[in-house]
Design an enzyme around this catalytic site. Structure first.
Site, PDB file in Angstrom:
ATOM      1  N   CYS A 144       0.807  -1.219   0.000  1.00 21.85           N
ATOM      2  CA  CYS A 144       0.000   0.000   0.000  1.00 21.85           C
ATOM      3  C   CYS A 144       0.841   1.269   0.000  1.00 21.85           C
ATOM      4  CB  CYS A 144      -0.880   0.025   1.236  1.00 21.85           C
ATOM      5  SG  CYS A 144      -1.833  -1.448   1.492  1.00 21.85           S
ATOM      6  N   ARG A 171       5.495  -0.605  -5.928  1.00 17.99           N
ATOM      7  CA  ARG A 171       5.398  -1.306  -4.655  1.00 17.99           C
ATOM      8  C   ARG A 171       4.384  -2.445  -4.715  1.00 17.99           C
ATOM      9  NH1 ARG A 171       6.942   1.906  -0.167  1.00 17.99           N
ATOM     10  NH2 ARG A 171       5.308   0.934   1.042  1.00 17.99           N
ATOM     11  N   TRP A 228      -3.082  -2.831  -1.350  1.00 18.35           N
ATOM     12  CA  TRP A 228      -2.712  -4.237  -1.584  1.00 18.35           C
ATOM     13  C   TRP A 228      -3.535  -5.032  -0.586  1.00 18.35           C
ATOM     14  CZ3 TRP A 228       0.137  -8.088   1.146  1.00 18.35           C
ATOM     15  CH2 TRP A 228       0.650  -9.115   0.358  1.00 18.35           C
ATOM     16  N   ASN A 266      -2.430   2.324   5.766  1.00 21.91           N
ATOM     17  CA  ASN A 266      -1.574   1.148   5.527  1.00 21.91           C
ATOM     18  C   ASN A 266      -1.419   0.425   6.852  1.00 21.91           C
ATOM     19  OD1 ASN A 266      -1.172   2.133   2.993  1.00 21.91           O
ATOM     20  ND2 ASN A 266       0.923   2.838   3.359  1.00 21.91           N
ATOM     21  N   GLY A 267      -1.342  -0.902   6.812  1.00 24.15           N
ATOM     22  CA  GLY A 267      -1.157  -1.642   8.064  1.00 24.15           C
ATOM     23  C   GLY A 267      -2.399  -2.452   8.395  1.00 24.15           C
ATOM     24  N   GLU A 286      17.876 -18.822  -4.602  1.00 29.24           N
ATOM     25  CA  GLU A 286      17.578 -17.496  -5.149  1.00 29.24           C
ATOM     26  C   GLU A 286      17.178 -17.596  -6.630  1.00 29.24           C
ATOM     27  OE1 GLU A 286      16.816 -14.761  -4.109  1.00 29.24           O
ATOM     28  OE2 GLU A 286      17.271 -13.293  -5.649  1.00 29.24           O
ATOM     29  N   LYS A 301      13.582 -16.341  -8.065  1.00 26.45           N
ATOM     30  CA  LYS A 301      13.437 -15.344  -9.135  1.00 26.45           C
ATOM     31  C   LYS A 301      12.507 -15.882 -10.210  1.00 26.45           C
ATOM     32  CE  LYS A 301      14.405 -12.491  -7.678  1.00 26.45           C
ATOM     33  NZ  LYS A 301      15.015 -12.215  -6.415  1.00 26.45           N
ATOM     34  N   GLU A 321       8.769 -16.186  -9.035  1.00 28.62           N
ATOM     35  CA  GLU A 321       8.128 -14.890  -8.781  1.00 28.62           C
ATOM     36  C   GLU A 321       7.619 -14.225 -10.047  1.00 28.62           C
ATOM     37  OE1 GLU A 321      10.047 -12.194  -5.440  1.00 28.62           O
ATOM     38  OE2 GLU A 321      11.536 -12.946  -6.835  1.00 28.62           O
ATOM     39  N   HIS A 377      17.667 -37.492  -2.334  1.00 32.55           N
ATOM     40  CA  HIS A 377      16.798 -37.841  -1.208  1.00 32.55           C
ATOM     41  C   HIS A 377      15.344 -37.484  -1.485  1.00 32.55           C
ATOM     42  CE1 HIS A 377      20.258 -38.900   1.184  1.00 32.55           C
ATOM     43  NE2 HIS A 377      20.837 -37.769   0.795  1.00 32.55           N
ATOM     44  N   LYS A 379       6.378  -4.882  -3.385  1.00 29.29           N
ATOM     45  CA  LYS A 379       7.798  -4.586  -3.232  1.00 29.29           C
ATOM     46  C   LYS A 379       8.193  -4.500  -1.768  1.00 29.29           C
ATOM     47  CE  LYS A 379      11.904  -3.645  -4.573  1.00 29.29           C
ATOM     48  NZ  LYS A 379      12.674  -4.831  -4.968  1.00 29.29           N
TER      49      LYS A 379
HETATM   50  C1  F6R Z   1      12.224 -11.409  -3.940  1.00 30.01           C
HETATM   51  C2  F6R Z   1      11.923 -10.322  -3.054  1.00 30.01           C
HETATM   52  C3  F6R Z   1      11.408 -10.613  -1.688  1.00 30.01           C
HETATM   53  C4  F6R Z   1      12.130  -9.717  -0.689  1.00 30.01           C
HETATM   54  C5  F6R Z   1      11.518  -9.882   0.709  1.00 30.01           C
HETATM   55  C6  F6R Z   1      12.255  -9.058   1.739  1.00 30.01           C
HETATM   56  O1  F6R Z   1      12.639 -10.980  -5.191  1.00 30.01           O
HETATM   57  O2  F6R Z   1      12.093  -9.181  -3.416  1.00 30.01           O
HETATM   58  O3  F6R Z   1      11.552 -11.958  -1.366  1.00 30.01           O
HETATM   59  O4  F6R Z   1      13.482 -10.053  -0.677  1.00 30.01           O
HETATM   60  O5  F6R Z   1      10.167  -9.501   0.689  1.00 30.01           O
HETATM   61  O6  F6R Z   1      12.248  -7.711   1.409  1.00 30.01           O
HETATM   62  P1  F6R Z   1      13.296  -6.703   2.014  1.00 30.01           P
HETATM   63  O7  F6R Z   1      14.651  -7.084   1.547  1.00 30.01           O
HETATM   64  O8  F6R Z   1      12.860  -5.361   1.515  1.00 30.01           O
HETATM   65  O9  F6R Z   1      13.174  -6.818   3.513  1.00 30.01           O
END
Ligand code: F6R
Length: 608
Positions: A2, A27, A74, A100-101, A481, A485, A488, A504, A603
């Site tokens: 948000c 975001r 959001w 927000n929250g 990772e 990626k 996502e 396993h 984000k």
């Molecule tokens: C993946 C991604 C998320 C963030 C996670 C933590 O591409 O962006 O998994 O890494 O939400 O976010 P931060 O680093 O902002 O605490």
């Protein structure tokens, strides 16, 4: 997640609100709305979906006025529909709220308000705030907001306007960021500096517990007892151009290609090549405190958690201090062993992730010293930690984290060098690692130069339904990772495993339809990984191998090869991350995904 924007000044508020909301699109959100006081009444316009729909609604039915608030939502409570979109109006229509929250006691408050005759029109927790403020209003909006907040449990960044006390925006913060933007004859409110950067760089960051009253020519910050609070004015130094796409098709691609620079920036002025160590001005730890650390806990979420796993290996290998990595969301509900000699490292790109922030507060409460490895300057984690290391990666707009990840690993390597050189690490080995760090930006560029080949590989696999990512040692977190990626942004199911763990269980999945990405540079465990590649080939799996040499041992085992330069083992995940990011990016683009704003993701995850 948000976003909040507010404007009060001599101009029509709506264009500022829409522009601010657009700047925060990155975001992630699923509906948007504005409320403007037109001199007589509050007008709201809301729409499910993208801001373009809100603009269309405003084009048909404009809302003009000199004071207004806007929101991108959001969904948490209730689906992303127009009726759940913010702003929410009080029953009598005189008060509009964006929030927000999460209001944790919204159920109880709602029942009490219903008893008093209030009818609810949405599924949100926020609507409770609008009615509650109406109920407590006696002429002063800030008093009504303060009195309402006394009854509220939960987290909020909120903005309120009222037609009964016009000429001001009242804002309040607890657990969700907000800042005031100070203009000339006009003022702003935002949850994210990018929303107001086009108009002012002078900002006041609100702290938890602050209530702000923002008028056209002045503002004041109060505490929950309405006592004025002094707050510094900060200056935002980053550039608007830095958060625009600069010719790239997507922010994510731009951010991937920025990595030679961002990796360099993460170590600028910090690396001391001749001593094989690093200088980190912000960590606020004395020589004695560094020597007295008994154990390290690293806590984070998502991609930042993956960099934490790499940090764990670095610190244990070189500084010989036991390290535990905890998901922030789990850490806060455990009974972790923390003493005054525990160092808690918190890693976060945004510095606002609710779980990570709560974990840091919990570690602090238990007596640990906390260090934030954060990208966003002035974010809540950066302001509440005991010391920290900024990543200096610049704004990361693409929802999938790329350049922040590589900068996190660089920052962890610098911190490890500093810690380890105070303990057991020899100057010779320290210098070798420092030199490898120094050479990294050029090597990252070398990997980027192979982007066209990676795009071809993406073409081959764009229709895959599953992917497996395997690596060992320092490259196991890299496999996690790579899988994250891909899932996502392409929505392809992908899993990462330590390569030897495959036998396993996951080996059951391997057939001619299963692409398997191996991270197999020439490192200490290379021969072991080769055996795992054999296991996949024997079952007709398709292999995409990221390696660093022309290896005879790989002959006949590799369907698609991606070559990266060599470096010391602990820095290899940085070089390996780049082709993994590119592979995910190109596959996602070829599948038609919205890579910068993938579905369901935000984000900055500011709810628990
Ligand atoms: C993946 C991604 C998320 C963030 C996670 C933590 O591409 O962006 O998994 O890494 O939400 O976010 P931060 O680093 O902002 O605490």
């Amino acid at each position: 997640m948000c976003g909040i924007i507010g404007y009060i000044g001599p101009n029509d508020a709506t264009p500022y609100l829409i522009e601010g909301l657009k700047r925060m699109e990155y975001r992630g959100y699923d509906s948007a709305g504005v409320a403007v006081f037109d001199g007589e009444a509050i007008e709201t316009r809301r729409a499910a979906g993208k801001i373009a729909k809100l603009e269309a609604a405003l084009a048909i039915d404009p809302a003009d006025g000199f004071v207004g608030i806007g929101h991108t939502r959001w969904a948490t409570h209730g689906p992303p529909t127009e009726r759940n979109a913010h702003p929410h109006l009080s029953a009598d229509g005189t008060i509009a709220v964006v929030h927000n929250g999460i209001i944790e006691n919204s159920g109880t408050l709602k029942a009490a308000l219903q008893e008093l005759g209030y009818e609810f029109r949405s599924d949100t927790d926020t609507e409770v705030l609008a009615h509650l403020i109406q109920e407590l209003f006696e002429g002063s909006l800030e008093e009504a907001v303060i009195n309402a907040l006394r009854k509220v449990e939960g987290t909020y960044g909120m903005a309120v306007v009222s037609s009964r006390d016009p000429g001001k925006i009242v804002a309040a913060r607890k657990g969700s960021p907000l800042l005031i933007g100070i203009g000339e004859g006009e003022n702003f409110l935002a949850s994210d500096p990018s929303a107001i950067l086009a108009h002012t760089r002078q900002v006041v960051y609100l702290n938890d517990g602050d209530v702000a009253v923002i008028e056209r020519d002045r503002y004041k910050v109060l505490d929950v007892d309405a006592m004025p609070q002094p707050r510094d004015v900060d200056r935002i130094s980053w550039d608007l151009a830095a958060i625009e796409r600069g010719g790239f098709a997507h922010f994510m691609l731009k951010e991937i290609f920025e990595q030679p620079t961002t990796v360099e920036n993460a170590m600028r002025g910090r690396l001391i090549l001749e001593d094989g160590t690093a200088k980190l001005g912000g960590i606020n730890l004395s020589h004695e405190q560094l020597l007295n650390i008994d154990n390290v806990i690293i806590t984070a979420c998502g991609t930042s958690w993956h960099s934490a796993l790499i940090g764990e290996m670095m610190i244990e290998e070189l500084a010989r201090i036991p390290v535990e990595v905890e998901y922030a969301s789990e850490f806060r509900y455990k009974n972790p062993i923390v003493t005054e000699r525990t160092l808690c490292i918190v890693i976060s790109q945004s510095g606002e992730t609710a779980d990570t922030l709560a974990a840091m507060r919990e570690a602090k409460r238990r007596g640990a010293r906390t260090l934030g490895f954060v990208n966003v300057v002035g974010s809540t984690i950066a302001r509440e930690d005991d010391g920290g290391v900024y990543l200096h990666a610049g704004p990361e707009i693409g929802v999938a984290s790329t350049k922040a990840f590589t900068s996190q690993v660089v920052a962890l390597a610098l911190f490890t060098l500093k810690l380890a050189r105070k303990r057991e690490l020899s100057v010779t080995r320290g210098r070798e690692i420092a030199q490898a760090l120094h050479e990294l930006p050029a090597k990252v560029q070398q990997v980027l130069d192979t982007a066209a080949k990676i795009e071809e590989i993406a073409e081959e696999f764009k229709r895959a339904s599953n992917f497996l990512y395997l690596g060992r040692g320092y490259n196991f977190p890299g496999a996690l990772e790579g899988a994250l990626k891909l899932k996502e942004i392409s929505y392809i199911h992908a899993e990462g495993y330590p390569a030897a763990e495959m036998k396993h269980g996951p080996i059951a999945l391997i057939d001619e339809m299963m692409p398997v990405v191996f991270i197999a540079p020439h490192d200490a465990v290379f021969d072991k990984v080769v055996s795992n590649i054999h296991e996949v080939k024997a079952r007709k799996g398709k292999t995409i191998v990221i390696t660093s040499r022309d290896e005879p041992a790989l002959k006949g085992l590799v369907d698609y090869e991606i070559r990266i330069p060599e470096t010391v083992d602990m820095l290899m995940p940085i070089l390996a991350a780049v082709p993994l990011q590119l592979l995910a990016y190109y596959i996602a683009v070829k599948r038609g995904s919205n890579v910068d704003q993938p579905r369901n993701l935000a984000k900055s995850v500011t709810v628990e």
